[in-house]
Design a protein around this motif. Sequence first.
Motif, PDB file in Angstrom:
ATOM      1  N   THR A  63     -12.789  23.575 -42.978  1.00  0.00           N
ATOM      2  CA  THR A  63     -12.675  22.674 -44.135  1.00  0.00           C
ATOM      3  C   THR A  63     -11.539  21.548 -44.007  1.00  0.00           C
ATOM      4  O   THR A  63     -11.350  20.684 -44.737  1.00  0.00           O
ATOM      5  CB  THR A  63     -12.824  23.447 -45.660  1.00  0.00           C
ATOM      6  N   MET A  64     -10.499  22.126 -43.178  1.00  0.00           N
ATOM      7  CA  MET A  64      -9.292  21.451 -43.081  1.00  0.00           C
ATOM      8  C   MET A  64      -9.542  20.183 -41.785  1.00  0.00           C
ATOM      9  O   MET A  64      -8.799  19.365 -42.068  1.00  0.00           O
ATOM     10  CB  MET A  64      -8.184  22.376 -42.372  1.00  0.00           C
ATOM     11  N   GLU A  65     -10.282  20.360 -41.167  1.00  0.00           N
ATOM     12  CA  GLU A  65     -10.369  19.523 -40.145  1.00  0.00           C
ATOM     13  C   GLU A  65     -10.856  18.109 -40.568  1.00  0.00           C
ATOM     14  O   GLU A  65     -10.053  17.259 -40.080  1.00  0.00           O
ATOM     15  CB  GLU A  65     -11.948  19.942 -39.068  1.00  0.00           C
ATOM     16  N   PRO A  66     -11.520  17.906 -41.429  1.00  0.00           N
ATOM     17  CA  PRO A  66     -11.827  16.372 -42.073  1.00  0.00           C
ATOM     18  C   PRO A  66     -10.423  15.825 -42.577  1.00  0.00           C
ATOM     19  O   PRO A  66     -10.012  14.648 -42.382  1.00  0.00           O
ATOM     20  CB  PRO A  66     -12.840  15.969 -42.965  1.00  0.00           C
ATOM     21  N   MET A  67      -9.673  16.668 -43.219  1.00  0.00           N
ATOM     22  CA  MET A  67      -8.447  16.212 -43.771  1.00  0.00           C
ATOM     23  C   MET A  67      -7.504  15.899 -42.766  1.00  0.00           C
ATOM     24  O   MET A  67      -6.577  14.754 -42.941  1.00  0.00           O
ATOM     25  CB  MET A  67      -7.870  17.437 -44.709  1.00  0.00           C
ATOM     26  N   LEU A  68      -7.387  16.905 -41.862  1.00  0.00           N
ATOM     27  CA  LEU A  68      -6.414  16.456 -40.324  1.00  0.00           C
ATOM     28  C   LEU A  68      -6.548  15.272 -39.800  1.00  0.00           C
ATOM     29  O   LEU A  68      -5.933  14.328 -39.469  1.00  0.00           O
ATOM     30  CB  LEU A  68      -6.310  17.484 -39.378  1.00  0.00           C
ATOM     31  N   VAL A  69      -7.891  15.195 -39.515  1.00  0.00           N
ATOM     32  CA  VAL A  69      -8.507  13.766 -38.808  1.00  0.00           C
ATOM     33  C   VAL A  69      -8.077  12.339 -39.700  1.00  0.00           C
ATOM     34  O   VAL A  69      -7.571  11.482 -39.294  1.00  0.00           O
ATOM     35  CB  VAL A  69      -9.824  13.610 -38.700  1.00  0.00           C
ATOM     36  N   ALA A  70      -8.506  12.660 -41.111  1.00  0.00           N
ATOM     37  CA  ALA A  70      -8.261  11.561 -41.757  1.00  0.00           C
ATOM     38  C   ALA A  70      -6.755  11.146 -42.142  1.00  0.00           C
ATOM     39  O   ALA A  70      -6.072  10.331 -42.048  1.00  0.00           O
ATOM     40  CB  ALA A  70      -8.786  11.658 -43.415  1.00  0.00           C
ATOM     41  N   GLY A  71      -6.036  12.290 -42.200  1.00  0.00           N
ATOM     42  CA  GLY A  71      -4.449  12.085 -42.030  1.00  0.00           C
ATOM     43  C   GLY A  71      -3.860  11.299 -40.791  1.00  0.00           C
ATOM     44  O   GLY A  71      -2.871  10.707 -40.855  1.00  0.00           O
ATOM     45  N   CYS A  72      -4.202  11.797 -39.718  1.00  0.00           N
ATOM     46  CA  CYS A  72      -4.088  11.272 -38.679  1.00  0.00           C
ATOM     47  C   CYS A  72      -4.214   9.838 -38.486  1.00  0.00           C
ATOM     48  O   CYS A  72      -3.558   9.090 -37.965  1.00  0.00           O
ATOM     49  CB  CYS A  72      -4.735  12.052 -37.404  1.00  0.00           C
ATOM     50  N   LEU A  73      -5.763   9.423 -38.773  1.00  0.00           N
ATOM     51  CA  LEU A  73      -6.190   8.026 -38.794  1.00  0.00           C
ATOM     52  C   LEU A  73      -4.935   7.025 -39.511  1.00  0.00           C
ATOM     53  O   LEU A  73      -4.854   6.227 -39.295  1.00  0.00           O
ATOM     54  CB  LEU A  73      -7.401   8.153 -39.328  1.00  0.00           C
ATOM     55  N   ALA A  74      -4.775   7.673 -41.001  1.00  0.00           N
ATOM     56  CA  ALA A  74      -3.954   7.068 -41.826  1.00  0.00           C
ATOM     57  C   ALA A  74      -2.387   6.821 -40.903  1.00  0.00           C
ATOM     58  O   ALA A  74      -1.973   5.706 -41.218  1.00  0.00           O
ATOM     59  CB  ALA A  74      -3.668   7.739 -43.083  1.00  0.00           C
ATOM     60  N   ASN A  75      -1.886   7.976 -40.531  1.00  0.00           N
ATOM     61  CA  ASN A  75      -0.574   7.697 -39.852  1.00  0.00           C
ATOM     62  C   ASN A  75      -0.514   6.890 -38.900  1.00  0.00           C
ATOM     63  O   ASN A  75       0.292   5.929 -38.657  1.00  0.00           O
ATOM     64  CB  ASN A  75      -0.080   9.124 -39.440  1.00  0.00           C
ATOM     65  N   LEU A  76      -1.688   6.888 -38.022  1.00  0.00           N
ATOM     66  CA  LEU A  76      -1.528   5.818 -36.604  1.00  0.00           C
ATOM     67  C   LEU A  76      -1.827   4.393 -37.348  1.00  0.00           C
ATOM     68  O   LEU A  76      -1.343   3.578 -36.594  1.00  0.00           O
ATOM     69  CB  LEU A  76      -2.574   6.536 -35.778  1.00  0.00           C
ATOM     70  N   SER A  77      -2.425   4.371 -38.230  1.00  0.00           N
ATOM     71  CA  SER A  77      -3.014   2.924 -38.671  1.00  0.00           C
ATOM     72  C   SER A  77      -1.570   2.236 -39.298  1.00  0.00           C
ATOM     73  O   SER A  77      -1.357   1.253 -39.005  1.00  0.00           O
ATOM     74  CB  SER A  77      -4.037   3.035 -39.710  1.00  0.00           C
ATOM     75  N   ASP A  78      -0.800   3.154 -40.090  1.00  0.00           N
ATOM     76  CA  ASP A  78       0.347   2.955 -40.752  1.00  0.00           C
ATOM     77  C   ASP A  78       1.310   2.317 -39.576  1.00  0.00           C
ATOM     78  O   ASP A  78       1.849   1.200 -39.621  1.00  0.00           O
ATOM     79  CB  ASP A  78       1.077   3.882 -41.340  1.00  0.00           C
ATOM     80  N   GLU A  79       1.334   2.953 -38.613  1.00  0.00           N
ATOM     81  CA  GLU A  79       2.093   2.669 -37.396  1.00  0.00           C
ATOM     82  C   GLU A  79       1.840   1.472 -36.824  1.00  0.00           C
ATOM     83  O   GLU A  79       2.573   0.685 -36.303  1.00  0.00           O
ATOM     84  CB  GLU A  79       2.441   3.673 -36.318  1.00  0.00           C
ATOM     85  N   ARG A  80       0.457   1.223 -36.696  1.00  0.00           N
ATOM     86  CA  ARG A  80      -0.012   0.224 -35.845  1.00  0.00           C
ATOM     87  C   ARG A  80       0.321  -1.037 -36.751  1.00  0.00           C
ATOM     88  O   ARG A  80       0.402  -2.067 -36.386  1.00  0.00           O
ATOM     89  CB  ARG A  80      -1.472   0.252 -35.552  1.00  0.00           C
ATOM     90  N   THR A  81       0.047  -1.067 -38.072  1.00  0.00           N
ATOM     91  CA  THR A  81       0.307  -2.188 -38.846  1.00  0.00           C
ATOM     92  C   THR A  81       1.715  -2.447 -38.804  1.00  0.00           C
ATOM     93  O   THR A  81       2.038  -3.774 -38.761  1.00  0.00           O
ATOM     94  CB  THR A  81       0.013  -1.840 -40.401  1.00  0.00           C
ATOM     95  N   LYS A  82       2.591  -1.735 -38.830  1.00  0.00           N
ATOM     96  CA  LYS A  82       4.158  -1.982 -38.486  1.00  0.00           C
ATOM     97  C   LYS A  82       4.334  -2.891 -37.122  1.00  0.00           C
ATOM     98  O   LYS A  82       5.051  -3.502 -37.159  1.00  0.00           O
ATOM     99  CB  LYS A  82       4.926  -0.905 -38.634  1.00  0.00           C
ATOM    100  N   GLN A  83       3.697  -2.147 -36.149  1.00  0.00           N
ATOM    101  CA  GLN A  83       3.735  -3.199 -34.828  1.00  0.00           C
ATOM    102  C   GLN A  83       3.183  -4.277 -34.893  1.00  0.00           C
ATOM    103  O   GLN A  83       3.959  -5.180 -34.392  1.00  0.00           O
ATOM    104  CB  GLN A  83       2.879  -2.204 -33.926  1.00  0.00           C
ATOM    105  N   LEU A  84       2.050  -4.492 -35.436  1.00  0.00           N
ATOM    106  CA  LEU A  84       1.538  -5.857 -35.695  1.00  0.00           C
ATOM    107  C   LEU A  84       2.310  -6.783 -36.628  1.00  0.00           C
ATOM    108  O   LEU A  84       2.350  -7.959 -36.260  1.00  0.00           O
ATOM    109  CB  LEU A  84      -0.004  -5.782 -36.349  1.00  0.00           C
ATOM    110  N   LYS A  85       2.927  -6.365 -37.525  1.00  0.00           N
ATOM    111  CA  LYS A  85       3.746  -7.092 -38.459  1.00  0.00           C
ATOM    112  C   LYS A  85       4.970  -7.391 -37.501  1.00  0.00           C
ATOM    113  O   LYS A  85       5.548  -8.678 -37.703  1.00  0.00           O
ATOM    114  CB  LYS A  85       4.314  -6.352 -39.408  1.00  0.00           C
ATOM    115  N   GLU A  86       5.560  -6.501 -36.832  1.00  0.00           N
ATOM    116  CA  GLU A  86       6.702  -6.872 -35.853  1.00  0.00           C
ATOM    117  C   GLU A  86       6.327  -8.147 -34.718  1.00  0.00           C
ATOM    118  O   GLU A  86       7.202  -9.009 -34.720  1.00  0.00           O
ATOM    119  CB  GLU A  86       7.329  -5.597 -35.141  1.00  0.00           C
ATOM    120  N   LEU A  87       5.323  -7.739 -34.356  1.00  0.00           N
ATOM    121  CA  LEU A  87       4.749  -8.938 -33.398  1.00  0.00           C
ATOM    122  C   LEU A  87       4.789 -10.208 -34.142  1.00  0.00           C
ATOM    123  O   LEU A  87       5.065 -11.376 -33.917  1.00  0.00           O
ATOM    124  CB  LEU A  87       3.508  -8.528 -32.694  1.00  0.00           C
TER     125      LEU A  87
END
Length: 137
Positions: free
Chosen positions: A106-130
Amino acid sequence: MRLNLYLTGAAAGMIVAGAAQAQEPDCKNPKTQADMTFCEQSRYEAADTALNEQWKKTRAALAATDKDLDEKDRGAEKALLTAQRAWISYRDAQCEAYGFQARGGTMEPMLVAGCLANLSDERTKQLKELFDAVGQR
């Protein structure tokens, strides 16, 4: 891709579970695994929205940069598009692999969603810097 099907199934399960509950969980202090998964999925949806908004701004800025360059020097927007497509493939594969910590649980979907959120936040910062760097020209 399997990741998208899995998240869609998890989201549908949360909707059904959510209908059974009178209110959304307190994401500052979730009590159950279903609540934690709901909160991580909500966090990912917000991060994805922010990413898409920044993507549009950054892509437009690079398209404008291309217009200001000689034809032989253009390619900023195309390079960004290539990078974004590669990043999406990386993100999806990375988060699918991250979910294997609790494969089938039951934790798997939570882990995946959290990973997606974290990586999306990082990518947003990269795009903002560019965007900020290109906007300074």
